[in-house]
Motif scaffolding. Structure first.
Motif, mmCIF file in Angstrom:
data_model
loop_
_atom_site.group_PDB
_atom_site.id
_atom_site.type_symbol
_atom_site.label_atom_id
_atom_site.label_comp_id
_atom_site.label_asym_id
_atom_site.label_seq_id
_atom_site.Cartn_x
_atom_site.Cartn_y
_atom_site.Cartn_z
ATOM 1 N N LEU A 129 26.314 71.967 58.887
ATOM 2 C CA LEU A 129 24.994 72.380 59.035
ATOM 3 C C LEU A 129 24.854 73.099 58.010
ATOM 4 O O LEU A 129 25.279 74.187 57.647
ATOM 5 N N PHE A 130 23.487 72.974 57.576
ATOM 6 C CA PHE A 130 22.712 73.632 56.495
ATOM 7 C C PHE A 130 21.382 74.076 57.052
ATOM 8 O O PHE A 130 20.711 73.196 57.376
ATOM 9 N N LEU A 131 21.295 75.318 57.208
ATOM 10 C CA LEU A 131 19.856 75.865 57.829
ATOM 11 C C LEU A 131 19.465 77.072 56.970
ATOM 12 O O LEU A 131 19.806 78.071 57.171
ATOM 13 N N ALA A 132 18.564 76.585 56.061
ATOM 14 C CA ALA A 132 18.052 77.668 55.310
ATOM 15 C C ALA A 132 16.607 77.146 54.913
ATOM 16 O O ALA A 132 16.200 76.061 55.013
ATOM 17 N N ARG A 133 16.258 77.898 53.810
ATOM 18 C CA ARG A 133 14.967 77.418 52.948
ATOM 19 C C ARG A 133 15.448 76.366 52.006
ATOM 20 O O ARG A 133 16.480 76.395 51.653
ATOM 21 N N LEU A 134 14.731 75.428 51.836
ATOM 22 C CA LEU A 134 15.241 74.214 51.068
ATOM 23 C C LEU A 134 14.674 74.368 49.743
ATOM 24 O O LEU A 134 13.629 73.977 49.090
#
Length: 300
Positions: A129-134
């Motif tokens: 999982l990558f959850l952050a601003r793109l």
């Protein structure tokens, strides 16, 4: 905003003004009047540095040191997110109290979550999982490159990318026709909780950070962490105990860390429990009590 703030502080029974900000020239110039007004009116003033980058740190320490010291002169206490930033502020000659705090995890996000049901089988497809601003600075392209390498080596993985940002179009172009990568967009509430529950490893190879909420949330859901040693992350992550550090820009070492976890179910299980237990310190209910104690100490 300055006029509204000034009038409200005069007319209310405000005792403490807290400024949540980032370290940087624009932030200091914008926020200095708020601190100045607070002191003129006899109010206590706390500055909470929630954003911090090494680039801005160098700029403020050397080129704009006078401006930062002027700003800090009008404060009664500081809150920061890491020991490193605390030491930097002390090196500038700041003699008043500097507290180290964290961002927080919304207790409501974990309603219904059962850590015992979070079973990870290394033989199954592992979900990253990558959850952050793109943004490029979040290391998203290094992560995509690492996942391409893992697939090429025959590992069964899935990558979930959640968030919005300037790099969204470039990311979509890069992951087109890659069935193992799913773009979720901006998620919140129950959708966010579900994604954390379904994921196995949280990855954030960012170039710079303060204390990202998403990392604390991932910990609360028992996810092992693979991050870069930036900001306050070095204070909450112990190598091999609840996560791994990788150098900035090194997708090859990111691949190695992911493989280490995939091949070691016992290590994953240890990290799941360590993060779940440690994250309770970062629940909103706990952080609020500590902030309240800071207020009371300042008033006394």
């Amino acid at each position: 905003d300055y006029i509204s703030y000034f009038i409200n502080v005069i007319l209310s029974h405000t005792q403490i003004v807290q400024i949540n900000t980032s370290l940087g020239v624009k932030s200091v110039l914008r926020d200095l009047p708020f601190a100045f007004y607070a002191k003129i009116l006899g109010k206590k003033c706390i500055v909470f540095f929630r954003g911090w980058s090494s680039e801005n740190e160098k700029l403020m320490k050397y080129k704009y040191k006078w401006l930062l010291k002027l700003y800090l002169h009008h404060t009664d206490a500081l809150i920061t997110l890491s020991k490193r930033s605390q030491h930097t502020l002390q090196s500038l000659g700041y003699k008043k109290k500097i507290y180290i705090e964290t961002t927080l995890v919304d207790d409501n996000l974990l309603k219904g979550f059962d850590i015992n049901k979070k079973i990870i089988r290394c033989s199954d497809k592992i979900t990253l999982l990558f959850l952050a601003r793109l943004e490029k600075e979040k290391g998203i392209f290094e992560l995509i490159e690492a996942c391409d390498s893992l697939i090429y080596q025959g590992f069964q993985i899935r990558l979930l990318i959640a968030g919005k940002g300037r790099a969204e179009k470039e990311i979509l172009a890069r992951v087109r026709n890659k069935e193992y990568i799913e773009i979720l967009g901006y998620i919140t509430g129950k959708d966010k909780a579900q994604i954390f529950s379904e994921s196995d490893i949280y990855v954030l190879p960012s170039y710079t950070e303060g204390m990202p909420n998403s990392v604390l949330e991932a910990m609360a859901f028992g996810l092992p962490l693979i991050v870069t040693p930036v900001g306050g992350l070095t204070d909450i992550i112990k190598e091999g105990d609840n996560g791994f550090f990788i150098p900035i820009g090194r997708s090859d070492l990111l691949v190695e860390s992911i493989i280490t976890l995939i091949n070691n179910k016992n290590l994953i299980t240890k990290m799941v429990w360590n993060n779940y237990n440690k994250a309770q310190t970062y629940y909103a209910s706990s952080v609020v009590k500590r902030i309240e104690n800071i207020y009371m100490e300042l008033l006394e």
